[in-house]
Design a protein around this motif. Structure first.
Motif, PDB file in Angstrom:
ATOM      1  N   THR A   1     -98.978  80.248   9.806  1.00  9.80           N
ATOM      2  CA  THR A   1     -99.665  79.177  10.730  1.00  9.80           C
ATOM      3  C   THR A   1     -99.663  77.962   9.565  1.00  9.80           C
ATOM      4  OG1 THR A   1    -101.583  78.849  10.620  1.00  9.80           O
ATOM      5  CG2 THR A   1     -99.736  80.792  11.942  1.00  9.80           C
ATOM      6  N   MET A   2     -99.360  76.698  10.513  1.00  8.54           N
ATOM      7  CA  MET A   2     -99.519  75.123   9.509  1.00  8.54           C
ATOM      8  C   MET A   2     -99.508  74.435   9.891  1.00  8.54           C
ATOM      9  SD  MET A   2     -96.050  73.758   7.626  1.00  8.54           S
ATOM     10  CE  MET A   2     -95.779  72.344   7.660  1.00  8.54           C
ATOM     11  N   ASN A   3    -100.121  73.138  10.450  1.00  8.82           N
ATOM     12  CA  ASN A   3    -100.917  72.063  11.105  1.00  8.82           C
ATOM     13  C   ASN A   3    -100.259  71.368  10.807  1.00  8.82           C
ATOM     14  OD1 ASN A   3    -102.516  73.268  13.315  1.00  8.82           O
ATOM     15  ND2 ASN A   3    -104.579  73.036  11.761  1.00  8.82           N
ATOM     16  N   THR A   4     -99.046  70.816  11.081  1.00  6.53           N
ATOM     17  CA  THR A   4     -98.492  69.230  10.476  1.00  6.53           C
ATOM     18  C   THR A   4     -98.652  67.889  10.723  1.00  6.53           C
ATOM     19  OG1 THR A   4     -97.498  68.885  13.629  1.00  6.53           O
ATOM     20  CG2 THR A   4     -96.156  70.312  11.973  1.00  6.53           C
ATOM     21  N   ALA A   5     -99.605  68.024  11.366  1.00 13.45           N
ATOM     22  CA  ALA A   5    -100.707  66.876  11.692  1.00 13.45           C
ATOM     23  C   ALA A   5    -101.593  66.927  10.239  1.00 13.45           C
ATOM     24  CB  ALA A   5    -102.084  67.110  11.982  1.00 13.45           C
TER      25      ALA A   5
ATOM     26  N   GLN B   1     -99.540  66.268  33.895  1.00 12.92           N
ATOM     27  CA  GLN B   1     -98.862  64.587  34.195  1.00 12.92           C
ATOM     28  C   GLN B   1     -99.852  63.982  32.850  1.00 12.92           C
ATOM     29  OE1 GLN B   1     -98.219  62.826  37.314  1.00 12.92           O
ATOM     30  NE2 GLN B   1     -97.125  61.011  36.286  1.00 12.92           N
ATOM     31  N   PHE B   2    -100.925  64.379  32.256  1.00 17.13           N
ATOM     32  CA  PHE B   2    -102.088  63.292  31.787  1.00 17.13           C
ATOM     33  C   PHE B   2    -101.268  63.598  30.628  1.00 17.13           C
ATOM     34  CE2 PHE B   2    -106.256  63.953  28.975  1.00 17.13           C
ATOM     35  CZ  PHE B   2    -106.427  62.462  28.617  1.00 17.13           C
ATOM     36  N   PHE B   3    -101.331  65.020  29.743  1.00 15.17           N
ATOM     37  CA  PHE B   3    -101.295  65.807  28.268  1.00 15.17           C
ATOM     38  C   PHE B   3    -100.192  65.843  27.749  1.00 15.17           C
ATOM     39  CE2 PHE B   3     -99.589  69.366  25.954  1.00 15.17           C
ATOM     40  CZ  PHE B   3    -100.581  69.776  25.210  1.00 15.17           C
ATOM     41  N   GLU B   4     -99.375  65.272  29.168  1.00 16.83           N
ATOM     42  CA  GLU B   4     -97.755  64.886  28.353  1.00 16.83           C
ATOM     43  C   GLU B   4     -98.127  63.217  27.858  1.00 16.83           C
ATOM     44  OE1 GLU B   4     -94.103  65.970  27.106  1.00 16.83           O
ATOM     45  OE2 GLU B   4     -94.700  67.207  27.948  1.00 16.83           O
ATOM     46  N   SER B   5     -97.896  62.377  28.743  1.00 13.17           N
ATOM     47  CA  SER B   5     -98.106  61.239  28.807  1.00 13.17           C
ATOM     48  C   SER B   5     -99.431  60.484  27.554  1.00 13.17           C
ATOM     49  CB  SER B   5     -98.994  60.000  30.265  1.00 13.17           C
ATOM     50  OG  SER B   5     -97.584  60.578  31.363  1.00 13.17           O
ATOM     51  N   LEU B   6     -99.958  61.092  27.698  1.00 15.67           N
ATOM     52  CA  LEU B   6    -100.837  60.642  26.211  1.00 15.67           C
ATOM     53  C   LEU B   6    -100.404  61.419  25.097  1.00 15.67           C
ATOM     54  CD1 LEU B   6    -103.419  60.425  24.711  1.00 15.67           C
ATOM     55  CD2 LEU B   6    -104.841  62.783  24.744  1.00 15.67           C
ATOM     56  N   ASN B   7     -99.653  62.345  24.571  1.00 13.31           N
ATOM     57  CA  ASN B   7     -98.206  63.166  23.724  1.00 13.31           C
ATOM     58  C   ASN B   7     -97.779  61.985  23.563  1.00 13.31           C
ATOM     59  OD1 ASN B   7    -100.400  65.144  22.522  1.00 13.31           O
ATOM     60  ND2 ASN B   7     -99.410  66.264  23.611  1.00 13.31           N
ATOM     61  N   THR B   8     -97.311  61.518  24.427  1.00 10.68           N
ATOM     62  CA  THR B   8     -96.005  60.107  25.194  1.00 10.68           C
ATOM     63  C   THR B   8     -95.988  58.714  23.700  1.00 10.68           C
ATOM     64  OG1 THR B   8     -94.719  61.011  26.925  1.00 10.68           O
ATOM     65  CG2 THR B   8     -94.610  59.156  25.859  1.00 10.68           C
ATOM     66  N   ARG B   9     -97.801  58.331  24.125  1.00 13.57           N
ATOM     67  CA  ARG B   9     -98.145  57.367  23.474  1.00 13.57           C
ATOM     68  C   ARG B   9     -98.670  57.917  21.950  1.00 13.57           C
ATOM     69  NH1 ARG B   9    -102.175  54.548  27.630  1.00 13.57           N
ATOM     70  NH2 ARG B   9    -100.743  54.608  29.545  1.00 13.57           N
ATOM     71  N   ILE B  10     -99.012  59.102  21.721  1.00 11.76           N
ATOM     72  CA  ILE B  10     -98.957  59.509  20.489  1.00 11.76           C
ATOM     73  C   ILE B  10     -98.308  59.220  19.304  1.00 11.76           C
ATOM     74  CG2 ILE B  10    -100.450  61.495  19.056  1.00 11.76           C
ATOM     75  CD1 ILE B  10    -102.123  62.017  20.867  1.00 11.76           C
TER      76      ILE B  10
ATOM     77  N   HIS C   1     -96.677  55.784  18.527  1.00  9.51           N
ATOM     78  CA  HIS C   1     -98.191  55.170  18.358  1.00  9.51           C
ATOM     79  C   HIS C   1     -98.099  56.220  16.413  1.00  9.51           C
ATOM     80  CE1 HIS C   1     -97.926  51.784  21.156  1.00  9.51           C
ATOM     81  NE2 HIS C   1     -98.700  52.452  21.837  1.00  9.51           N
ATOM     82  N   LEU C   2     -97.776  56.497  16.809  1.00 16.30           N
ATOM     83  CA  LEU C   2     -98.458  57.483  15.057  1.00 16.30           C
ATOM     84  C   LEU C   2     -96.745  58.293  15.053  1.00 16.30           C
ATOM     85  CD1 LEU C   2    -101.810  59.183  15.883  1.00 16.30           C
ATOM     86  CD2 LEU C   2    -101.153  56.838  14.245  1.00 16.30           C
ATOM     87  N   ASP C   3     -96.929  59.213  15.531  1.00 11.14           N
ATOM     88  CA  ASP C   3     -95.308  60.350  15.706  1.00 11.14           C
ATOM     89  C   ASP C   3     -95.839  61.566  16.399  1.00 11.14           C
ATOM     90  OD1 ASP C   3     -97.071  62.923  13.563  1.00 11.14           O
ATOM     91  OD2 ASP C   3     -97.215  61.287  11.640  1.00 11.14           O
ATOM     92  N   ALA C   4     -94.900  62.412  15.885  1.00  5.57           N
ATOM     93  CA  ALA C   4     -94.984  63.962  16.891  1.00  5.57           C
ATOM     94  C   ALA C   4     -95.860  65.031  16.199  1.00  5.57           C
ATOM     95  CB  ALA C   4     -93.582  64.137  17.335  1.00  5.57           C
ATOM     96  N   ASP C   5     -96.648  65.195  15.266  1.00 13.17           N
ATOM     97  CA  ASP C   5     -96.942  65.615  13.979  1.00 13.17           C
ATOM     98  C   ASP C   5     -98.130  65.156  14.110  1.00 13.17           C
ATOM     99  OD1 ASP C   5     -94.631  67.103  12.818  1.00 13.17           O
ATOM    100  OD2 ASP C   5     -95.022  66.044  11.126  1.00 13.17           O
ATOM    101  N   HIS C   6     -98.888  64.212  15.322  1.00 12.28           N
ATOM    102  CA  HIS C   6    -100.156  64.387  15.175  1.00 12.28           C
ATOM    103  C   HIS C   6    -100.664  64.178  16.844  1.00 12.28           C
ATOM    104  CE1 HIS C   6     -99.977  62.483  11.451  1.00 12.28           C
ATOM    105  NE2 HIS C   6    -101.534  62.896  11.314  1.00 12.28           N
TER     106      HIS C   6
ATOM    107  N   TYR D   1    -107.476  60.051  12.945  1.00 13.28           N
ATOM    108  CA  TYR D   1    -105.572  59.817  13.378  1.00 13.28           C
ATOM    109  C   TYR D   1    -105.130  58.360  13.317  1.00 13.28           C
ATOM    110  CZ  TYR D   1    -104.520  64.924  14.562  1.00 13.28           C
ATOM    111  OH  TYR D   1    -104.404  66.224  14.916  1.00 13.28           O
ATOM    112  N   CYS D   2    -106.393  57.849  13.183  1.00 14.82           N
ATOM    113  CA  CYS D   2    -105.944  55.789  14.095  1.00 14.82           C
ATOM    114  C   CYS D   2    -106.577  55.708  12.191  1.00 14.82           C
ATOM    115  CB  CYS D   2    -106.515  55.316  15.454  1.00 14.82           C
ATOM    116  SG  CYS D   2    -105.768  55.779  16.189  1.00 14.82           S
ATOM    117  N   LEU D   3    -107.904  55.809  11.894  1.00 18.76           N
ATOM    118  CA  LEU D   3    -108.609  55.362  10.091  1.00 18.76           C
ATOM    119  C   LEU D   3    -109.291  54.034  10.072  1.00 18.76           C
ATOM    120  CD1 LEU D   3    -105.378  56.122   7.506  1.00 18.76           C
ATOM    121  CD2 LEU D   3    -107.200  57.821   7.892  1.00 18.76           C
ATOM    122  N   GLY D   4    -109.576  54.620  11.660  1.00 16.32           N
ATOM    123  CA  GLY D   4    -110.481  53.223  11.933  1.00 16.32           C
ATOM    124  C   GLY D   4    -110.059  51.946  12.453  1.00 16.32           C
ATOM    125  N   ARG D   5    -108.252  52.257  12.712  1.00 12.47           N
ATOM    126  CA  ARG D   5    -107.789  51.055  13.970  1.00 12.47           C
ATOM    127  C   ARG D   5    -108.096  51.090  14.618  1.00 12.47           C
ATOM    128  NH1 ARG D   5    -102.199  50.188  11.986  1.00 12.47           N
ATOM    129  NH2 ARG D   5    -101.637  48.916  13.520  1.00 12.47           N
TER     130      ARG D   5
END
Length: 701
Positions: free
Chosen positions: A559-563, A601-610, A613-618, A653-657
């Protein structure tokens, strides 16, 4: 018992008495096709008489594709999935969708090419020159339709079985081999040859062979999802659904769901109709496609609200779109059992939406007519074929069989380790524990890890070859002054030694967090021996020079975390020896509500934004919104998960930004400082709903 013995026994016991009625119905349907689409008229058949998605000329009857998919069930089914199986069709958007070789052509030019290949195929089969059909490139994009067409016009040369996957499995069952890249019609011919060579099928019709193979040797035995589907708001359409033997859902503006090839395709249509859906429409798109792809034998539950079961049902046919119905035009036939109707002692919070997955144990409770938890599944029920494996577990076992080792990859919290342990339970003969209570499953896993066949280890940066294969370590049994080193076998060496002594059993090593270790250093020279065709080859170990081999009955799941690290960062030599199965966030696992907030729906919307702005791995996994295996149901649990788990993870994930965190969480954080907004747990659900969810969420409970 061997497959051959199973086949002989099953064939001898098969009841053929009901076949004549089916054969009569099938022959009537074949005559209907021949009358409406005579073989000699194919050369001039107009596009309007062929393709789905267009109004057929008045009085001309259904188009060829509609008749073949929906009007001839006794000739063998090609229902389900998208309209792409028909090679070209008219999409609800107004455009023509065509297979790759036809792109760039005008619709009539594309049709002339497609029609010409159909005609050449018919002429070749009539002349028994079957190899010609294999060279018709456009027809390869519609293998099920083409194979059914050939079987209808030339029944003496084909069986009424059309899915390539099913055909390959049936060929293997009868002792043959089929190339994976062979078109379905080619494999169909191979299966027919095998059937004709088997004495147990002497005197059998093609319909009997088809029914026998599907009834006794189901090619897809894994567990299908069980769905709860609401028949309109507060069950207002229940009487009509019950009396009509169907289940209906809305979103009529989408048109026939068969025209959509993917969840992305359907999401675009949902966004066009309801542009304020804020990303949650991907969840709805997936649920609508699951509704479209329900198969005969699938089980469903009809509900009113969150605490009433109206009936349980068994799907009895395939999805269709009733364009002439006034509302709720998406329809699936169902045989209802109203004796299971009841009020539930506890509300099911995930049932506020039109669609929700039902856990097998809960459905068994409904089906048994119990108010409380029904009897647990047993190992014997799985051995007897009464239990079936969940689809994700079956996929892992199939990959292990094909490749020998698998890596389950995805964002944190998506259940990768749970899935690995589930596959291990199935390998250990404890599949009955998969659908049991959390405590019983945990006990089964603990027992499994103690019996010697299943080992589990976690990789980390200091883990090395000496831990995995062999190395010199301080001896705990040495006496006298000074440090004494002893050659010690690592966990993989120990597992392989045990497997060599018990070749009739399968052994499994689960490696959690596999990407956190230095894989080339840990595996060393054993990387070569992981390939299935090199199992059993002797190799001298680099430390002790002892001869070592990896037995063929050893399997590995990592198993591996892509993040932490993407797949592309793995060593190439290691990567090509593993199959990779994605384990992504599952909105259905968090189907539920907290106040006005639709969790899925909240879960899907939050991951859509992630992802944006980041990538699917996060993305975040569904485990962050679960408590004791169930979706969060209280404001306090939601606040704790959001403040103490989700926000800290995203801050990391956002490294302080602060600006990046604000783009993901919007009004929940200050744009300048990145400080999370402080509010009471009771206010959080409404705030999250306003920020992340709007438009159509599919609530019909």
């Amino acid at each position: 018992m061997t497959d051959a013995m199973d086949l002989q026994t099953a064939a001898a016991a098969f009841d053929r008495s009901s076949t004549p009625e089916t054969e009569t119905a099938a022959e009537d349907e074949r005559k209907q096709v021949l009358a409406q689409f005579p073989l000699e008229e194919w050369a001039t058949l107009p596009l309007s008489r062929y393709a789905l998605g267009q109004g057929a000329p008045s009085g001309s009857g259904p188009t060829y594709c509609r008749l073949m998919e929906f009007g001839t069930p006794n000739l063998g089914s090609i229902k389900g999935g998208s309209a792409a199986k028909h090679i070209m069709y008219h999409h609800n958007s107004g455009e023509w969708r065509v297979a790759a070789p036809l792109r760039g052509l005008e619709p009539e030019d594309a049709w002339r090419e497609l029609r010409g290949q159909f005609v050449r195929a018919f002429e070749a089969v009539a002349a028994e020159d079957f190899d010609v059909v294999d060279d018709l490139d456009v027809l390869r994009f519609g293998p099920t339709l083409v194979t059914k067409s050939l079987a209808v016009y030339f029944p003496e040369h084909f069986l009424p079985i059309y899915a390539a996957e099913h055909l390959r499995k049936f060929v293997a069952l009868l002792g043959g081999t089929a190339q994976s890249d062979s078109p379905a019609w080619h494999t169909n011919r191979r299966l027919l040859q095998l059937v004709r060579s088997r004495p147990e099928f002497d005197g059998w019709s093609r319909q009997e062979v088809m029914r026998f193979l599907y009834e006794r040797f189901n090619p897809r035995p894994q567990q299908r999802s069980i769905w709860k589907i609401a028949p309109g708001e507060r069950g207002r359409l229940w009487d009509a659904c019950r009396d009509g033997g169907v289940i209906r859902v809305g979103w009529d503006e989408l048109g026939d769901l068969g025209q959509y090839q993917s969840d992305t395709d359907l999401k675009q249509a949902l966004d066009a109709q309801w542009p304020r859906s804020s990303g949650g429409s991907l969840t709805l798109a997936r649920r609508l496609l699951a509704f479209r792809d329900l198969e005969a034998g699938d089980r469903i539950v009809a509900n009113r609200g969150v605490d009433e079961v109206l009936a349980t049902g068994t799907v009895s046919g395939s999805y269709h779109f009733e364009s002439d119905h006034t509302e709720y035009r998406h329809v699936v036939p169902v045989a209802w059992d109203v004796s299971r109707a009841r009020k539930l002692p506890q509300p099911q919070h995930g049932w506020r939406s039109t669609f929700a997955k039902v856990q097998p144990a809960l459905f068994a409770q409904f089906a048994a007519g119990l108010a409380e938890q029904g009897p647990e599944p047993t190992a014997e029920s799985y051995a007897d074929g009464l239990g079936t494996l969940p689809e994700d577990v079956a996929d892992v076992l199939e990959a292990l069989k094909r490749k020998g080792q698998v890596i389950l990859h995805g964002p944190p919290g998506t259940g990768k380790t749970r899935l690995a342990l589930g596959a291990a339970l199935a390998l250990a003969g404890r599949a009955d524990a998969l659908d049991s209570t959390p405590d019983r499953r945990a006990a089964a896993q603990a027992e499994m890890l103690q019996n010697g066949r299943i080992h589990m280890v976690t990789f980390h940066p200091s883990y090395g070859y000496e831990d995995f294969v062999e190395g010199f370590k301080p001896s705990l049994s040495a006496t006298g002054p000074g440090l004494t080193l002893a050659l010690t076998d690592g966990v993989f060496h120990t597992l392989c030694t045990q497997a060599s002594a018990r070749p009739e059993e399968e052994f499994l090593l689960i490696i959690d967090e596999i990407n956190r270790g230095d894989l080339p250093r840990i595996f060393g020279e054993l990387v070569t021996l992981l390939e299935l065709d090199k199992r059993g080859l002797p190799l001298a170990l680099s430390v002790s020079k002892r001869t070592f081999h990896v037995p063929p009955n050893v399997r590995i799941i990592g198993t591996m975390n892509t993040a932490d690290r993407s797949i592309s960062h793995l060593d190439a030599a290691v990567r090509r020896r593993f199959a990779f199965l994605p384990v992504g966030p599952d909105p259905d696992a968090v189907s539920g509500t907290v106040g006005p907030l639709d969790l899925a729906q909240f879960f899907e919307s939050l991951n859509t934004r992630i992802t944006r702005h980041l990538d699917a791995d996060h993305q975040i996994g569904h485990a962050y919104l679960l408590r004791n295996g169930e979706p969060i149901a209280t404001e306090e649990d939601l606040a704790a998960a959001f403040r103490h788990e989700v926000i800290p993870l995203l801050e990391d994930y956002c490294l302080g930004r602060a600006d990046l965190l604000h783009r993901i969480l919007g009004s929940l954080v200050d744009e300048q400082s990145g400080r999370p907004a402080v509010m009471s747990p009771q206010d959080l659900p409404a705030t999250l709903a306003n920020e992340f969810t709007s438009g159509t969420s599919g609530t019909d409970a």
